[in-house]
Each structure stands twice: as structure tokens, then as C-alpha cells.
Motif scaffolding. Structure first.
Motif, PDB file in Angstrom:
ATOM      1  N   SER A  70       0.844  -1.201   0.000  1.00  0.00           N
ATOM      2  CA  SER A  70       0.000   0.000   0.000  1.00  0.00           C
ATOM      3  C   SER A  70       0.876   1.246   0.000  1.00  0.00           C
ATOM      4  O   SER A  70       1.971   1.246   0.564  1.00  0.00           O
ATOM      5  N   GLY A  71       0.393   2.272  -0.651  1.00  0.00           N
ATOM      6  CA  GLY A  71       1.119   3.547  -0.716  1.00  0.00           C
ATOM      7  C   GLY A  71       0.517   4.518   0.276  1.00  0.00           C
ATOM      8  O   GLY A  71       0.378   4.203   1.456  1.00  0.00           O
ATOM      9  N   TYR A  72       0.132   5.698  -0.223  1.00  0.00           N
ATOM     10  CA  TYR A  72      -0.477   6.698   0.659  1.00  0.00           C
ATOM     11  C   TYR A  72      -1.656   6.095   1.419  1.00  0.00           C
ATOM     12  O   TYR A  72      -2.513   5.439   0.845  1.00  0.00           O
ATOM     13  N   GLU A  75      -4.382  10.593   5.609  1.00  0.00           N
ATOM     14  CA  GLU A  75      -3.545  11.503   6.405  1.00  0.00           C
ATOM     15  C   GLU A  75      -3.927  11.418   7.884  1.00  0.00           C
ATOM     16  O   GLU A  75      -3.116  11.683   8.770  1.00  0.00           O
ATOM     17  N   ASN A 276       1.404  14.028   5.714  1.00  0.00           N
ATOM     18  CA  ASN A 276       0.996  13.000   4.765  1.00  0.00           C
ATOM     19  C   ASN A 276       0.845  11.642   5.425  1.00  0.00           C
ATOM     20  O   ASN A 276       1.028  10.603   4.800  1.00  0.00           O
ATOM     21  N   GLY A 277       0.483  11.659   6.724  1.00  0.00           N
ATOM     22  CA  GLY A 277       0.285  10.395   7.427  1.00  0.00           C
ATOM     23  C   GLY A 277       1.565   9.911   8.077  1.00  0.00           C
ATOM     24  O   GLY A 277       2.675  10.189   7.615  1.00  0.00           O
ATOM     25  N   ALA A 278       1.413   9.169   9.169  1.00  0.00           N
ATOM     26  CA  ALA A 278       2.554   8.523   9.820  1.00  0.00           C
ATOM     27  C   ALA A 278       2.960   7.313   8.987  1.00  0.00           C
ATOM     28  O   ALA A 278       2.159   6.784   8.213  1.00  0.00           O
ATOM     29  N   SER A 279       4.186   6.874   9.158  1.00  0.00           N
ATOM     30  CA  SER A 279       4.677   5.714   8.411  1.00  0.00           C
ATOM     31  C   SER A 279       3.742   4.523   8.596  1.00  0.00           C
ATOM     32  O   SER A 279       3.331   4.202   9.707  1.00  0.00           O
ATOM     33  N   ASN A 280       3.416   3.868   7.473  1.00  0.00           N
ATOM     34  CA  ASN A 280       2.499   2.721   7.572  1.00  0.00           C
ATOM     35  C   ASN A 280       3.125   1.576   8.389  1.00  0.00           C
ATOM     36  O   ASN A 280       2.401   0.810   9.035  1.00  0.00           O
TER      37      ASN A 280
ATOM     38  N   ASN B  43      -0.177   7.615  -6.819  1.00  0.00           N
ATOM     39  CA  ASN B  43       0.196   6.737  -5.713  1.00  0.00           C
ATOM     40  C   ASN B  43       0.882   5.488  -6.248  1.00  0.00           C
ATOM     41  O   ASN B  43       0.354   4.832  -7.147  1.00  0.00           O
ATOM     42  N   THR B  44       2.050   5.188  -5.717  1.00  0.00           N
ATOM     43  CA  THR B  44       2.811   4.037  -6.187  1.00  0.00           C
ATOM     44  C   THR B  44       2.070   2.719  -5.936  1.00  0.00           C
ATOM     45  O   THR B  44       1.303   2.605  -4.982  1.00  0.00           O
ATOM     46  N   THR B 242       5.715   6.099  -0.620  1.00  0.00           N
ATOM     47  CA  THR B 242       4.569   6.984  -0.366  1.00  0.00           C
ATOM     48  C   THR B 242       3.945   6.736   1.008  1.00  0.00           C
ATOM     49  O   THR B 242       3.540   7.672   1.686  1.00  0.00           O
ATOM     50  N   GLY B 243       3.893   5.468   1.412  1.00  0.00           N
ATOM     51  CA  GLY B 243       3.321   5.143   2.723  1.00  0.00           C
ATOM     52  C   GLY B 243       4.355   5.008   3.829  1.00  0.00           C
ATOM     53  O   GLY B 243       4.028   5.161   5.005  1.00  0.00           O
ATOM     54  N   VAL B 244       5.589   4.708   3.448  1.00  0.00           N
ATOM     55  CA  VAL B 244       6.658   4.534   4.451  1.00  0.00           C
ATOM     56  C   VAL B 244       7.118   5.887   4.985  1.00  0.00           C
ATOM     57  O   VAL B 244       7.465   6.010   6.154  1.00  0.00           O
ATOM     58  N   ARG B 245       7.071   6.887   4.150  1.00  0.00           N
ATOM     59  CA  ARG B 245       7.346   8.286   4.496  1.00  0.00           C
ATOM     60  C   ARG B 245       8.827   8.583   4.747  1.00  0.00           C
ATOM     61  O   ARG B 245       9.326   8.350   5.842  1.00  0.00           O
TER      62      ARG B 245
END
Lengths: 395, 395
Positions: A70-72, A75, A276-280, B43-44, B242-245
Motif C-alpha cells: 500500500s502507498g499513501y 492523512e 501526509n500520514g505517519a509511516s504505515n 500513488n505508487t 509513499t506510505g513509508v514516508r
């Protein structure tokens, strides 16, 4: 012609911890071979617990596979994590919904950014002594600041201001004093805030260190608080996430400043625009922290640090020092003996016992004459530091 | 009485992507069973590469062991990662040092926060069309804004402003147009900035998509740029973070506004006060991205997305649409046929071909009459979308 934001010039030139580092380094270099014993910085030292490691690995595995990658994300944070936090609050009798919780990369950025959603002309009340970020961020933001003094006379719990203010920053359990506001203390602030239509920013990052069940872990345990308070929280100190970075901020929809749900909506706009959100990966770790195994394992670590606090307290008291805090908080607040200033006693401890503490004056003028001791550290080092103080410190 | 920051009321009410989501959902609900084909959001979609997964796992393992565990790191980022970035820049002929690089949780927060270190009375020039965050963050910050128009006539590369401005936001490769400024274009901006003592904020988040070696990947490839430019960068699009930030910002010490090294020092103060470092797990991942294996594997993914871009371009051109971008950037900029507005053509594509795009007007008024297509997506879906457009779209 670009210009620097002039508010930056109003900030104190040196930062507390860099000055400590400088002094420690200078002593260390002048006394090679001497072991420096650190009870200064509030940085966790225990490894992450197995259940959380499992969660983090699961997150990494998901990212390794095209079908589960998963990407983004949102937020505001992963909805599963927000749901678990709703359940977590429910256990303390606090009813919230997922749209009132905003996952972040920690309480520090949120504490620093929250004021920016309010009018620049706001008057901000900040406890003294307190964690320097509230003050610095409000100076940078161009806010007018007044201080709420906390000292021995009020058991280091400030009282609501006499004048009208717009925002109030509180931290309980407190960094640096380790003092914890009781329900009556907080009720006074909530009543004040409702009457004056001000907003309380309540930093509860150390709530898991509260052992006395009569003390509030969340400001929302106080009637009326949802109408006037934002709460900051963090996994840093309760689960060792100081480096992994994960926290959250609660902005209740009932909290109204000018119109229905406006504080919640404005914070949402701030976060969706400027974050842009915390790290997944960190979020999957947070999810694991809140599982029943995760909670059991992390709370055991909290108890470990609190054992350290007891050892430090006992040791310092045994040589006649006056110590508060450390019972429902990882910080101990130590009165400097014989009228010494914070930096004088800091120097004495460093040069005589080789122990690094944190000068109270770094947290505000009311912190002058105190030192903060942190209970984060390995037991062995904590014991060594306490023994060294008992043996070598000349009071 | 607390009040909301009045600048929030100056922001546009709806956010581009929420409006797209609303329309897509409404269509989907009214036409159940229809497959929606998404070429909208950037989004990747590819999994993280093996070398990076190894790095992330190594980070988690370190945290699992009390001897290798670490808590707070430097707010500026792990020095090893900063050193690797210094080497990375060196390959493009750009000499920087570690103190000029600030690791962050991504380019979006940095893009949104950078203006706050400059005087609130600054006049800010922002390209139109452009990524909405620059505009929104500067509105929130109370800055005065002028637009630098980019259209067919200037190949979607804006020119320096005629009037004096203090800050200039540029994004190249551009989001949304996919246009890339060449060295001559950037030199004009650098010359302008040096002459006017203004600061360029250069967002280079898509630089890895540049295939034409004559095009600059960093503004510091332009003589004089270190004296006038900050550069924003990110691992989001080049390595699927994108999600890892994880991202970084370069603030050269040579960049002076009022006195020696002041921009670097002020950004450092901002970050140490209002940020607490990027996740240590993500940073270990970033370190792995920059290894030679990591670079090889991630660049292969960039090529995969660029293949998608080619397929989309070819498909759209085959039915007579006018397409720019997509050659050195993951975005394609498509002119709406027959004078249709962005939202009209968006609706047509959604209802006839079931393809979601992004209306250009969401990126500024100069984006009206265009759609942005994103090449992030699985090949199979991209091909399906292109085929569906070719088959069902009635121009």
C-alpha cells in the motif's frame, strides 16, 4: 528580498540539551577513562517487545508483496488503528469516535503545530516549568505568552490563570516535574476554559506511567472536557517508539470555538494539507501495541522504568535530597541543596559523581533550583549512577 | 476566547481529490458491477524492492535487541543516511555536506512548512498549474501570493516574475503537467533570485523520472543556485515510499538572506523544535535505497512506470488527443478536446470509459481545459484503461 521570520530571533539562543551535551563532552574529554552515567534525557532504552516486533515485520512483509503493498494512506491515519484507540479510550470511560482521532508521527510535532490553527493574536498560557516545545513553538508562531507558575506551594500543579487567555498548554504527568494533576485540578481548568471559551491543549504522553487509579489518564475523564480540550498522545514512552515515531491527537467534535465542529475540521484541514500520514510500518506497530499481548508486554516495560524511578528516589532521599515526582511519572524533580542553582548542582553532579542530569531552569524560570532526573535507562546503569552519587557527591 | 486562524477561511472549500472520490463513488454506486479504472492519483503500486525490504527488516531486528535498540535520533536525520545523500548528489556533480541535508518524513510536510521560516509579509510566487500544497500552505501562513502562469505558449514552464517577490515555488519535473525545466529555464530563475535576493523552493521529488540526461535533476546543477535555492526531495515516487514516508530538504549554508548561514540555521531550529526525526525504520530503508543494489532495483521500477506513461501517451494520441509530459515525468497532461472544461472531460471519461483522471483545474486556473493522467498503476490496469478509452470514449 526574502527575510527570516522575525519571531525566530525571539527564541533563546541555546537549546537545553545541546548545552548539556557540550558540558558533558568537555568534562569527558578532560577526564578520559571516566565513565559518564546518564540520567538526563528522557529517551527509552529497552528493546521493542516481541508482539510489536511481530507487527512491524508483518508491515514490512505486506510492503514486499505487490498484492498487499500500500502507498499513501489516510492523512488522519489507518482506520483500524483509530478504531483500536477508540476502544482503548473506552476502557477509561472515554467515548470518542474515529473522526476525532488523528494519527501523527508523535506528540512533539502536534504540540508544536496545534497553535497554528488558532488566531495568531491568541494569548497562550503555558505552565512553568514545562517541556520547552510549547513555549518555543508559540514564540515562533508569534503568540502572546503568559506563564502559569508551578512550585512547591501548589505541589507543582499550576492553577488556571487570573486573566483571560485563549489557549492553555498543560502536561500531566508533567515533564519535567513528574507531578500529576488530579481530577479536581483538571476540573478547575475545564471550568475556566468553558467559562472563558478557551481551548486546553492537554499533553498526556506519559499517562501510562500513572499507577494511582484515582488520577486521570485522559482529560476527557473530566466532565465538560470534550467541549474545551484537545489531547496529545504518543507511543514513544509507553512502547519505546521514540525513534519509530507514532502518536495521535484527539480533537473532539464537541469542541467548538466559532461554529459546529470547527476545531476538528480545521485540524483535519491542517493535517491533510501539511502532513501526509505517519509511516504505515509504524502504524502497524501501533496496532500491535494495542493488542492484548502488546499491552501486557509494553506495560511490563513501563513498570521496569518505574522501578528505576523508585531506586533513584530512594537513593537521592537517602542522602537528604528532596525529591518529588517519580511515582506516577518517569521523571523525578530534585531540589538543589543549599540554594545551589540548577546549573551549579548539575556541574557538581557531573564533576563529582559523573552523573548527567537535566537542569530544571532549562524548563522555565520556575525550574531554577531544581534538577530533573529521568528513569529511562538500563537498571545496571541507573544503579551505578545512584551508587556514584551516594558515594562521591559532597553536599 | 479562542478563535480559528482566519487564513483557513481563505482556503478553497473542497479538496480536489475528495471531489474526485465523491464523483467516482456516486458513479460506481449507480452502476454496480462496472469496473472503475484509475489513472488519477499519483500513488505508487509496485511492491518495495528486495534490497529495501532487507534494510527495513534489519531496522526492525535492531529494535528487537536491547544492545542495538535506539530511541530518539538526530532531528536532522541519521548521519549515515545524510552521508549517502551527499554521495548521491556528488554523482550529479553537486557538492553538499551533511549539515546541509535535513531528513524528513516526506516532501509534502517540508513543502508546506518551509515558508514558515520566512517573514509572514513575504510575497510568494507559485507556478500555475501546480501541486496544491504550496498554495494552500502559503494561504494558511498568511503570505501574499502571485501566480506564474504556465501554458502551451511557454511549454508549461513558467518564467520568472516581472515584479519583486521573496519566495518562488517551482516543481520540476512538474506535477501536474509533467513538464521539465531545462538548464536555461532554471538559470533564468536563479539569476532572478540572486538579483532580487529571493529564495527558490525547488521541489525535485520526481527527478528520478528524468531520462533525458541534458535536463537538470537538481537545481544545484545550475551555477549560483546554492546561493538562492532550497531543494525538496523524496523517496516516495522513486522507491515506493509513499506510505513509508521519507524525504529530505537541502538548505545550503551559502544561502543567505540576512546573514551568514541564516536559512540553514533557521530551518535547523524549526526542525529541532517542531519535528522529531523521521522513523528510524524508514531511514534504514532509505539507506538501503541508496546502496548500489537498491538503486538498481528501484530504478527498474521507475522504468516500469515510465513504460506505463508511454502506453498511455500512445493510446491517447491514437484517438487524436493532445498529450504533453510523460517523457521525463510520471504525469501526462492531456488537453481536453472541443473546448471541454476539465470537469466536463473528467465526467465523460468516467461515465463513458469508466476511467478516473484528475481535472487540471484542480491545480490552478491555468489547468482548466486539461486532465492529468498518472502512470502509477499496474500494467494490466493501465492497458485496460487505455483500451477502454480507445473503445468507449466518444470524442
Amino acid at each position: 528580498m526574502a527575510k527570516i521570520n522575525p519571531n525566530y530571533k525571539k527564541l533563546p539562543q541555546t537549546y537545553l540539551f545541546s548545552e548539556i551535551a557540550r558540558k558533558t563532552k568537555a568534562f569527558s574529554e578532560a577526564n578520559s577513562g571516566v565513565e559518564i552515567l546518564r540520567l538526563g534525557i528522557g529517551n527509552t532504552t529497552l528493546e521493542l517487545v516481541p508482539e510489536v516486533i511481530k507487527g512491524l515485520k508483518r508491515a514490512v512483509e505486506k510492503l514486499a508483496n505487490v498484492r498487499t503493498y500500500s502507498g499513501y494512506g489516510d492523512e488522519q491515519g489507518d482506520i483500524r488503528l483509530r478504531s483500536e484507540l477508540v476502544n482503548w479510550y473506552k476502557k477509561s470511560g472515554v467515548a470518542l469516535n474515529e473522526q476525532e482521532i488523528f494519527i501523527s508521527d508523535g506528540a512533539k510535532p502536534d504540540a508544536a503545530n496545534i497553535s497554528s490553527i488558532f488566531d495568531q493574536k491568541s494569548i497562550v498560557a503555558i505552565a512553568d516549568p514545562v517541556y520547552p516545545v510549547y513555549l518555543d513553538a508559540n514564540i515562533i508562531g508569534g503568540k502572546k505568552i503568559i506563564f502559569l507558575e508551578a512550585d512547591e506551594k501548589n505541589n507543582f500543579i499550576p492553577k488556571p490563570p487570573k486573566q483571560k487567555v485563549d489557549l492553555i498548554f498543560l502536561c500531566s504527568p508533567n515533564n519535567p516535574t513528574g507531578a500529576v494533576a488530579n481530577k479536581k485540578d483538571l476540573l478547575q481548568f475545564v471550568n475556566y476554559a468553558i467559562k472563558q471559551k478557551s481551548v486546553i491543549i492537554f499533553d498526556a504522553a506519559y499517562s501510562e506511567y500513572i499507577t494511582d487509579n484515582s488520577l486521570p489518564k485522559s482529560i476527557y475523564q473530566i466532565p465538560g472536557a470534550k467541549k474545551c480540550a484537545v489531547e496529545l498522545q504518543s507511543f514513544s514512552k509507553s512502547a519505546g517508539f521514540t525513534g519509530v515515531r507514532l502518536g495521535w491527537t484527539v480533537v473532539p467534535k464537541q469542541l467548538v470555538v466559532e461554529g459546529k465542529g470547527d476545531v476538528n475540521r480545521t485540524w483535519n484541514r491542517r493535517q491533510t494539507t501539511m502532513f501526509n500520514g505517519a509511516s504505515n510500518i509504524a502504524q502497524e506497530g501501533g496496532f500491535a501495541i494495542l493488542s492484548s499481548k502488546g499491552r501486557k508486554q509494553t506495560l511490563k516495560q513501563v513498570r521496569y522504568y518505574m522501578e528505576n524511578a523508585k531506586l533513584i528516589k530512594k537513593g537521592l532521599e537517602s542522602i537528604g535530597l528532596k525529591v518529588t515526582g517519580g511515582e506516577n511519572a518517569p521523571y523525578l524533580w530534585v531540589k538543589c541543596p543549599k540554594g545551589l542553582t540548577s546549573w551549579q548542582f548539575f556541574d557538581k553532579l557531573l564533576t563529582q559523581a559523573h552523573v548527567v542530569s537535566t537542569p530544571g531552569v532549562g524548563f522555565g524560570k520556575m525550574g531554577e533550583g531544581y534538577l530533573r532526573f529521568s528513569s529511562f535507562g538500563h537498571r545496571e546503569n541507573v544503579m551505578k549512577a545512584v551508587e556514584s552519587i551516594k558515594k562521591y557527591l559532597k553536599l
